[in-house]
Design an enzyme around this catalytic site. Structure first.
Site, mmCIF file in Angstrom:
data_model
loop_
_atom_site.group_PDB
_atom_site.id
_atom_site.type_symbol
_atom_site.label_atom_id
_atom_site.label_comp_id
_atom_site.label_asym_id
_atom_site.label_seq_id
_atom_site.Cartn_x
_atom_site.Cartn_y
_atom_site.Cartn_z
ATOM 1 N N GLY A 13 -18.403 -3.393 -2.363
ATOM 2 C CA GLY A 13 -17.516 -2.249 -2.483
ATOM 3 C C GLY A 13 -18.195 -0.998 -1.979
ATOM 4 N N LYS A 33 -24.493 -5.954 -9.991
ATOM 5 C CA LYS A 33 -24.029 -4.976 -8.999
ATOM 6 C C LYS A 33 -25.217 -4.109 -8.628
ATOM 7 C CE LYS A 33 -20.453 -1.393 -8.539
ATOM 8 N NZ LYS A 33 -19.192 -0.955 -9.151
ATOM 9 N N ASP A 126 -8.479 3.652 -10.548
ATOM 10 C CA ASP A 126 -8.534 2.766 -9.375
ATOM 11 C C ASP A 126 -8.094 1.354 -9.750
ATOM 12 O OD1 ASP A 126 -8.932 2.055 -6.759
ATOM 13 O OD2 ASP A 126 -11.112 1.859 -6.903
HETATM 14 N N1 LIG Z 1 -18.299 -9.022 -13.248
HETATM 15 C C1 LIG Z 1 -17.918 -9.512 -12.080
HETATM 16 N N2 LIG Z 1 -17.747 -10.842 -11.927
HETATM 17 C C2 LIG Z 1 -17.346 -11.334 -10.746
HETATM 18 N N3 LIG Z 1 -17.056 -10.604 -9.659
HETATM 19 C C3 LIG Z 1 -17.201 -9.273 -9.747
HETATM 20 C C4 LIG Z 1 -17.642 -8.656 -10.959
HETATM 21 N N4 LIG Z 1 -17.671 -7.324 -10.765
HETATM 22 C C5 LIG Z 1 -17.285 -7.127 -9.497
HETATM 23 N N5 LIG Z 1 -16.997 -8.287 -8.873
HETATM 24 C C6 LIG Z 1 -16.521 -8.468 -7.489
HETATM 25 O O1 LIG Z 1 -17.133 -7.525 -6.641
HETATM 26 C C7 LIG Z 1 -16.143 -6.662 -6.054
HETATM 27 C C8 LIG Z 1 -16.711 -5.256 -5.938
HETATM 28 O O2 LIG Z 1 -17.063 -4.803 -7.244
HETATM 29 P P1 LIG Z 1 -16.760 -3.318 -7.714
HETATM 30 O O3 LIG Z 1 -15.303 -3.067 -7.519
HETATM 31 O O4 LIG Z 1 -17.316 -3.109 -9.055
HETATM 32 O O5 LIG Z 1 -17.607 -2.529 -6.639
HETATM 33 P P2 LIG Z 1 -17.316 -1.085 -6.017
HETATM 34 O O6 LIG Z 1 -18.407 -0.810 -5.059
HETATM 35 O O7 LIG Z 1 -17.131 -0.129 -7.124
HETATM 36 O O8 LIG Z 1 -15.933 -1.368 -5.288
HETATM 37 P P3 LIG Z 1 -14.814 -0.354 -4.795
HETATM 38 O O9 LIG Z 1 -15.094 -0.079 -3.359
HETATM 39 O O10 LIG Z 1 -13.552 -1.152 -4.976
HETATM 40 O O11 LIG Z 1 -14.859 0.852 -5.672
HETATM 41 C C9 LIG Z 1 -14.925 -6.780 -6.960
HETATM 42 O O12 LIG Z 1 -13.715 -6.558 -6.286
HETATM 43 C C10 LIG Z 1 -15.021 -8.201 -7.465
HETATM 44 O O13 LIG Z 1 -14.404 -9.080 -6.577
#
Ligand SMILES: Nc1ncnc2c1ncn2[C@@H]1O[C@H](COP(=O)(O)OP(=O)(O)OP(=O)(O)O)[C@@H](O)[C@H]1O
Length: 436
Positions: A13, A33, A126
């Protein structure tokens, strides 16, 4: 991070890259993450929105942040692992639409998570299918990177949520908006669960407003204060009125109850959108859960008159103001002075006639919904039939809430230095999160 070994990348993301990983000490599978930017002190990490909001929330439908690790100025969030996200599930289901029962299951969990989040004074900002994680039949809300405290002061200028699920007031650059923006996203997600394609797939901000206007029609300039901005931004005249489409034509596989709920959630005016609590009481969630009995052969419904006297309340509430979308839910709620369990016991073999609406989190608010029949002085003897989903063509005043409610991260291919680097105490740290 030596305690964790990465298995595969599962998401990328704007804020971070997410890996499926295993905790070598406990063998637990987790999601790690790894944040994209560097963090030079703990204070900064602890104050991140995702950390602040998730530390406050503990709910079965909200993803659990188990631990935070900072190592070499890199920040890792350790989450419970979920197998899928709703976006992938929707894509895989293109030829086999969800049943309304499945949709109800997803939606009620999403709404229960939102109720908890909004009560915790946060709004997500979001909500979208990618951020709704699913394992088996359990849904959890994830990605609190944009979450904001309800009480935080506007203007909200840093908002970059996904366009297709963005509420009109956000598109219209309103400087202050409310948790109702989450409810708009819920409406768009609910529609998408039926059609398996987004309801408002705008290609730009203006196109997003255009797509919304094509479906909902032109907003009422007199009622919705931000509506004037629609005209200005879209370069249209107030006199150019576009009629709404019939949502039932657009979403032919949805029941009338589902259409009604989508209509209310996707209202131009945020004040007209129901709260998550109100949504959970909408007739959509009670369709098919009531087993009607044939009137010709009524089963007696008896309550031991020696037991605690139920406290009877008649609640009327509506979900819309317009003549054609007014939905009147009519329910007789019985609040036993004893527990619900006790009431079931007293009702003996007729328990299937009762619809339980219980919230695991709050036993004190359990409710029993009862059929609408006058009590017989010698005990209640009545055939049971549904008291819900009664549509009326007239409007009634909007009442308040109707019914009582019911960690070494070994990623050799990605981070070779993890294997060799022994972090100095000042460079690294971890925070285990436990909820009170
Ligand atoms: N706890 C989890 N278990 C499994 N998959 C996860 C988990 N957390 C996140 N993901 C996967 O990783 C992706 C990206 O995570 P997240 O949305 O937290 O990141 P981000 O960088 O904040 O994304 P965005 O650009 O949408 O804001 C999610 O859409 C999901 O598919």
């Amino acid at each position: 991070m030596e305690r964790y070994v990465s298995i595969e990348e599962i998401g990328d993301g704007t804020g971070g890259t997410v890996y499926k990983a295993i905790n070598l000490q406990t063998s637990e599978v987790v999601a790690v993450k790894k944040m994209k930017r560097k963090y030079y002190d703990w204070e900064e990490c602890i104050n991140l929105r995702e950390v602040k909001s998730l530390r406050k929330m503990n709910h079965p439908n909200i993803i659990k942040l188990k631990e935070i690790v900072r190592e070499n100025n890199e920040l890792f969030f350790i989450f419970e692992y979920m197998e899928h996200n709703l976006y992938h599930i929707i894509r895989e289901r293109q030829r086999r639409p969800f049943t309304e029962e499945e949709i109800r299951g997803f939606m009620s969990q999403l709404l229960q998570g939102i109720v908890h989040m909004h009560r915790s004074e946060y709004f997500h900002r979001d909500l979208k299918p990618e951020n709704l994680l699913v394992t088996d039949d359990t849904l959890k809300i994830a990605d609190f990177g944009l979450a904001r405290e309800v009480s935080s002061a506007p203007p909200f200028t840093d908002y970059v949520s996904t366009r297709w699920y963005r509420a009109p007031e956000v598109l219209l650059q309103s400087s202050s908006y409310t948790p109702a923006i989450d409810m708009w996203a819920v409406g768009a997600i609910l529609a998408e669960l039926f059609t398996l394609c987004p309801l408002f797939p705008g290609e730009s901000e203006i196109d997003q407003l255009h797509k919304i206007r094509c479906v909902l029609g032109t907003p009422d300039w007199t009622l919705f204060s931000d509506a004037r901005n629609v005209a200005q931004l879209m370069n249209i005249r107030y006199s150019e009125v576009m009629r709404p489409v019939n949502l039932a034509d657009l979403i032919p596989n949805a029941s009338l109850e589902a259409i009604n709920l989508i209509k209310q959630l996707c209202s131009w005016d945020p004040l007209r959108r129901p709260t998550a609590d109100e949504c959970l009481q909408h007739p959509f969630f009670y369709a098919n859960t009531w087993i009607p009995r044939p009137l010709a052969d009524p089963l007696p419904l008896k309550i031991d008159s020696r037991g605690p006297q139920p406290n009877l309340e008649l609640n009327l509430w509506d979900f819309g103001g317009k003549k054609d979308d007014c939905f009147l839910g009519l329910t007789l709620a019985v609040n036993p002075s004893g527990s619900n369990i006790e009431m079931v016991g007293k009702a003996g073999n007729i328990t299937q006639d009762l619809l339980f609406c219980s919230d695991n989190e709050d036993k004190a608010q359990q409710s029993v919904f009862w059929s609408l029949f006058p009590p017989d002085p010698h005990g209640i003897q009545a055939p049971v039939e549904s008291s819900l989903s009664l549509a009326f063509s007239n409007t009634i005043p909007h009442s308040t809430m109707g019914v009582p409610q019911s960690t070494g991260f070994r990623m050799p291919s990605l981070q070779p230095n993890f294997l060799t680097h022994v972090p100095s105490p000042s460079a690294a740290g971890s925070l285990s999160l436990t909820h009170s």
